[in-house]
Design a protein around this motif. Sequence first.
Motif, short mmCIF file in Angstrom:
data_model
loop_
_atom_site.label_atom_id
_atom_site.label_comp_id
_atom_site.label_asym_id
_atom_site.label_seq_id
_atom_site.Cartn_x
_atom_site.Cartn_y
_atom_site.Cartn_z
N SER A 1 122.11 -19.87 -24.38
CA SER A 1 122.47 -21.22 -24.82
C SER A 1 121.97 -21.49 -26.23
CB SER A 1 121.82 -22.27 -23.90
OG SER A 1 122.33 -22.15 -22.60
N ILE A 2 122.77 -22.24 -26.99
CA ILE A 2 122.33 -22.65 -28.33
C ILE A 2 121.05 -23.48 -28.21
CG2 ILE A 2 122.95 -24.08 -30.30
CD1 ILE A 2 125.82 -23.05 -30.00
N ASP B 1 122.35 -34.86 -14.66
CA ASP B 1 123.79 -34.65 -14.83
C ASP B 1 124.26 -35.84 -15.67
OD1 ASP B 1 126.55 -34.74 -14.65
OD2 ASP B 1 126.60 -34.12 -12.55
N THR C 1 128.34 -17.78 -25.44
CA THR C 1 127.54 -18.51 -24.45
C THR C 1 128.42 -18.74 -23.23
OG1 THR C 1 128.29 -20.65 -25.25
CG2 THR C 1 126.29 -19.80 -26.26
N VAL D 1 129.41 -18.75 -30.99
CA VAL D 1 128.29 -17.99 -30.42
C VAL D 1 128.67 -17.69 -28.97
CG1 VAL D 1 125.82 -18.08 -29.84
CG2 VAL D 1 126.65 -19.36 -31.83
P1 NAP Z 1 126.00 -23.44 -22.76
O1 NAP Z 1 124.85 -22.54 -22.83
O2 NAP Z 1 126.98 -23.24 -21.65
O3 NAP Z 1 125.48 -24.95 -22.80
C1 NAP Z 1 126.28 -26.04 -22.41
C2 NAP Z 1 125.40 -26.94 -21.63
O4 NAP Z 1 126.08 -28.15 -21.26
C3 NAP Z 1 124.95 -26.29 -20.33
O5 NAP Z 1 123.55 -26.40 -20.18
C4 NAP Z 1 125.68 -27.12 -19.29
O6 NAP Z 1 125.11 -27.14 -18.02
C5 NAP Z 1 125.64 -28.46 -19.96
N1 NAP Z 1 126.46 -29.41 -19.23
C6 NAP Z 1 127.79 -29.37 -18.95
N2 NAP Z 1 128.14 -30.40 -18.18
C7 NAP Z 1 127.00 -31.14 -17.98
C8 NAP Z 1 126.69 -32.33 -17.28
N3 NAP Z 1 127.62 -33.02 -16.62
N4 NAP Z 1 125.41 -32.79 -17.29
C9 NAP Z 1 124.46 -32.14 -17.97
N5 NAP Z 1 124.68 -31.00 -18.66
C10 NAP Z 1 125.94 -30.50 -18.65
O7 NAP Z 1 126.89 -23.33 -24.10
P2 NAP Z 1 126.56 -23.61 -25.64
O8 NAP Z 1 127.60 -22.85 -26.37
O9 NAP Z 1 125.13 -23.36 -25.93
O10 NAP Z 1 126.92 -25.16 -25.78
C11 NAP Z 1 126.01 -26.12 -26.26
C12 NAP Z 1 126.70 -27.03 -27.26
O11 NAP Z 1 127.02 -26.29 -28.43
C13 NAP Z 1 128.00 -27.64 -26.76
O12 NAP Z 1 128.09 -28.97 -27.25
C14 NAP Z 1 129.04 -26.77 -27.44
O13 NAP Z 1 130.29 -27.41 -27.59
C15 NAP Z 1 128.35 -26.56 -28.77
N6 NAP Z 1 128.87 -25.47 -29.61
C16 NAP Z 1 129.02 -24.22 -29.08
C17 NAP Z 1 129.52 -23.21 -29.90
C18 NAP Z 1 129.71 -21.83 -29.35
O14 NAP Z 1 130.47 -21.05 -29.95
N7 NAP Z 1 129.06 -21.45 -28.28
C19 NAP Z 1 129.83 -23.46 -31.25
C20 NAP Z 1 129.65 -24.75 -31.74
C21 NAP Z 1 129.18 -25.76 -30.92
P3 NAP Z 1 125.97 -26.40 -16.84
O15 NAP Z 1 125.96 -24.95 -17.16
O16 NAP Z 1 125.28 -26.78 -15.60
O17 NAP Z 1 127.36 -26.95 -16.87
#
Ligand code: NAP
Length: 264
Positions: A20-21, A65, A194, A192
């Motif tokens: 996770s980021i 949540d 994830t 990234v």
């Molecule tokens: P990640 O590890 O899957 O993190 C996303 C998080 O959101 C998870 O901990 C997830 O928990 C949580 N989440 C989803 N629904 C939720 C809810 N109802 N209540 C509480 N938490 C909830 O992925 P990530 O890529 O690090 O994403 C983190 C942020 O970075 C997001 O805003 C994403 O859009 C942004 N981002 C990602 C990228 C990329 O390429 N990865 C690039 C730019 C921006 P659950 O697993 O339980 O659903």
Amino acid sequence: MAGLLEGRRGLIMGIANERSIAWGIAKSAQREGAELALTFAGEMLEKRVRPLAAELGSEIVLPCDVQVDSDIEAAFDSLGEHWDSFDFLVHSIAFANRDDLKGRFVDTTRDGFALALDVSVYSLIATVRAALPLLRPGGNILTMTYLGGERTIPHYNVMGVAKAALESAVRYLAADLGPSGVRINAISAGPVRTLAAAGIGDFRKILDWYEQNAPLRRATTQDEVGDAALMLLSDWGRSITGEIVHVDGGYHSVAVPPAAEDVE
Ligand code: NAP
């Protein structure tokens, strides 16, 4: 030398696992001396998040949540029992149905739209409101966005609209919070690998395209986002608010993003 965040307390929302980021941000913040609390979304996640919290030396691990108002309220009530105040909040949360992250944007359903905007945008507003009574003047909030909020990126679809709304929310919240000395910013990270990214159609191809075309010619890592976040979370960023900071190897400055055919 004292760490950049020595004596500071921060709540990190959105660690699902070590990819996770938010985990990258948590590691950087802890290395710079911050004391951290974490939230997790469901029972399944608790099993994964607790060992990560232990690695950070964080004793406060709370369920939340963000779709449930009473969860948000309870999380901040519990936080208030441990800490009388805190310095920063990291919101690193987004969700959309897999079906809405492939194919045509025009096929987005009403329910899919509402879900993506609720989890990915409204959650920021709701958590910031709940955090304010505990947040110290001089404190700050950081959320995560992506270039798909500024430009069309194949398959990003409804999440692009959510990110555009999130970025606008950051500006409106900055206007609300600024007079009390509280800042809010977003980092626009490069792609990234994830859990959340795995739901986006052809993500691997988008990542390849990025690695070939970003000025730095490589992918952004969680650790790089974490280190960049330190500037915004610490006093080094004390006059920065309402800003979208790109941490993407310069990719946003490239004139030609991939066309749909390039990732098919
Ligand atoms: P990640 O590890 O899957 O993190 C996303 C998080 O959101 C998870 O901990 C997830 O928990 C949580 N989440 C989803 N629904 C939720 C809810 N109802 N209540 C509480 N938490 C909830 O992925 P990530 O890529 O690090 O994403 C983190 C942020 O970075 C997001 O805003 C994403 O859009 C942004 N981002 C990602 C990228 C990329 O390429 N990865 C690039 C730019 C921006 P659950 O697993 O339980 O659903």
